[in-house]
Design an enzyme around this catalytic site. Structure first.
Site, PDB file in Angstrom:
ATOM      1  N   LYS A  63     -27.404  10.301  -8.038  1.00 11.11           N
ATOM      2  CA  LYS A  63     -26.572  11.194  -8.258  1.00 11.11           C
ATOM      3  C   LYS A  63     -27.316  12.488  -8.489  1.00 11.11           C
ATOM      4  O   LYS A  63     -28.551  12.416  -9.089  1.00 11.11           O
ATOM      5  CB  LYS A  63     -25.817  10.907  -9.759  1.00 11.11           C
ATOM      6  CG  LYS A  63     -24.658   9.720  -9.298  1.00 11.11           C
ATOM      7  CD  LYS A  63     -23.713  10.119  -8.290  1.00 11.11           C
ATOM      8  CE  LYS A  63     -22.734   9.004  -8.075  1.00 11.11           C
ATOM      9  NZ  LYS A  63     -23.415   8.011  -7.298  1.00 11.11           N
ATOM     10  N   ASP A  64     -26.757  13.816  -8.335  1.00 15.20           N
ATOM     11  CA  ASP A  64     -27.789  14.972  -8.467  1.00 15.20           C
ATOM     12  C   ASP A  64     -28.130  14.945  -9.992  1.00 15.20           C
ATOM     13  O   ASP A  64     -27.729  14.550 -10.870  1.00 15.20           O
ATOM     14  CB  ASP A  64     -26.657  15.924  -8.029  1.00 15.20           C
ATOM     15  CG  ASP A  64     -26.551  15.861  -6.644  1.00 15.20           C
ATOM     16  OD1 ASP A  64     -26.885  15.394  -5.824  1.00 15.20           O
ATOM     17  OD2 ASP A  64     -25.684  16.837  -6.123  1.00 15.20           O
ATOM     18  N   LYS A  65     -29.033  15.806 -10.242  1.00  8.15           N
ATOM     19  CA  LYS A  65     -29.738  16.224 -11.357  1.00  8.15           C
ATOM     20  C   LYS A  65     -28.701  17.015 -12.096  1.00  8.15           C
ATOM     21  O   LYS A  65     -28.619  16.820 -13.288  1.00  8.15           O
ATOM     22  CB  LYS A  65     -31.118  16.764 -11.183  1.00  8.15           C
ATOM     23  CG  LYS A  65     -31.693  17.362 -12.559  1.00  8.15           C
ATOM     24  CD  LYS A  65     -33.046  18.221 -12.436  1.00  8.15           C
ATOM     25  CE  LYS A  65     -33.580  18.740 -13.822  1.00  8.15           C
ATOM     26  NZ  LYS A  65     -34.762  19.503 -13.610  1.00  8.15           N
TER      27      LYS A  65
END
Length: 368
Positions: A63-65
């Site tokens: 999952k994105d930062k």
């Protein structure tokens, strides 16, 4: 318009049906909630705080930062555990114990809630028009997250496929595009200007760049770029070549749509991507093959192979099979479900996507 202005503007939750899992004691499953940190770095924190090896921790998808995200992880042979853990921007909640680890195939989809800010009247009008067009399907491009925080994973992947290991290592170490840390930028700049001076470069690279430091430490002892790959986690090495495969898929789909009189474009930093706003249904249930050594229709892909200077025999790596590109198929259209939105000063939109589809690409369609 702005998305991901704040971590809470982009919320994603992984959808997995744990009822399909066989109960047991080998793997302890937790729901991990993280804020403004990548999945990989969250795993590092968990390993350090729990005093366990990162290799004992499994997860299904990254999952994105710059988000608040909830996803499942599991820990092997972790018997002395608590129901909940709070590590600041990483939190864990125990959800059960099973006999098998998490796999990417376990993911049924992802739920998203996204806030879009700083909209002008033209952008709001465009959204209203496009939400009627793309309320069920949109073009299933890979988005920029697939190409790494420095947007260069596909470049590294191409060098790996072509067995140019020195340039693969070089890009990993010296490319400072989209780098945010000042010390990291200075270190990468130094090495770019003094390639081969690995000893002095090592003293400049910040400790958090542990992969780069591992590579440099080895190159000080022996300048063998192929063997230096062992300091890169296998998962990351595969990510590099899969990023290049994704780049090629995007290129081919964009070319197909452009030649089908699809003249609309979506904003993308890496490559020019075309989409259709009319007769989308003609692409329904159609798939496009990802390039790999075992692809079925080699003649179909000849043009892009020629443009990229790729040889089919290079797609399989006999010395390191894990760095081979295997073909598969991907739907041209991605389905979007349960779309709901509100327009006030900002737009708040909720929807569900299948695994492997990118919410940011969907948002780009809505403002194309």
């Amino acid at each position: 318009m702005k998305i991901k202005e704040k971590p809470e503007d982009f919320y994603v939750k992984e959808i997995i049906n744990l009822d399909k899992k066989k109960e047991g004691d080998l793997f302890r499953y937790f729901l991990m909630k993280k804020e403004n940190i990548s999945t990989i770095n969250a795993i590092k924190i968990i390993a350090r705080k729990l005093h366990i090896s990162k290799r004992k921790i499994y997860f299904a998808g990254e999952k994105d930062k710059n988000t608040i995200s909830e996803q499942y992880i599991c820990i092997r042979n972790f018997n002395d555990f608590r129901e909940e853990y709070n590590f600041g921007n990483v939190k864990l909640k125990y959800v059960g114990s099973y006999e098998e680890p998490l796999k990417i195939s376990d993911i049924d989809g992802n739920y998203f809630r996204i806030v879009i800010r700083d909209l002008n009247n033209e952008e709001i009008k465009r959204f209203k028009d496009n939400i009627e067009i793309f309320n069920k399907y949109y073009f299933n491009y890979f988005d920029e997250q697939r190409f790494g925080s420095r947007l260069n994973n596909h470049i590294v992947g191409k060098y790996l496929i072509n067995r140019d290991y020195e340039n693969a290592i070089r890009i990993i170490l010296i490319d400072y595009n989209n780098e945010n840390n000042i010390k990291a930028i200075e270190a990468r700049k130094y090495l770019k200007e003094h390639w081969g001076d690995f000893k002095n470069a090592l003293s400049l690279f910040p400790n958090y760049l542990d992969i780069e430091r591992g590579i440099l430490g080895y190159l000080i002892r022996e300048k063998n770029y192929y063997r230096a790959l062992k300091y890169i986690p296998k998962r990351l090495l595969k990510m590099y070549i899969h990023s290049y495969q994704s780049y090629l898929w995007n290129e081919e789909l964009s070319y197909i749509l452009k030649n089908n009189n699809c003249n609309s474009k979506i904003n993308n930093k890496i490559q020019e991507l075309y989409i259709c706003k009319d007769n989308i249904e003609k692409f329904m249930d159609k798939k496009l093959e990802l390039i790999g050594f075992d692809m079925k229709n080699k003649n179909f892909h000849k043009d892009i192979l020629d443009r990229e200077g790729l040889k089919i025999e290079n797609l399989y790596n006999k010395d390191k099979p894990s760095l081979s590109l295997y073909s598969t198929e991907r739907y041209i259209l991605s389905e979007v479900k349960d779309v709901d939105y509100k327009i006030k000063n900002n737009i708040v939109i909720e929807f569900i996507l299948g695994k492997g589809s990118f919410a940011t690409i969907y948002i780009k369609h809505l403002f194309s």
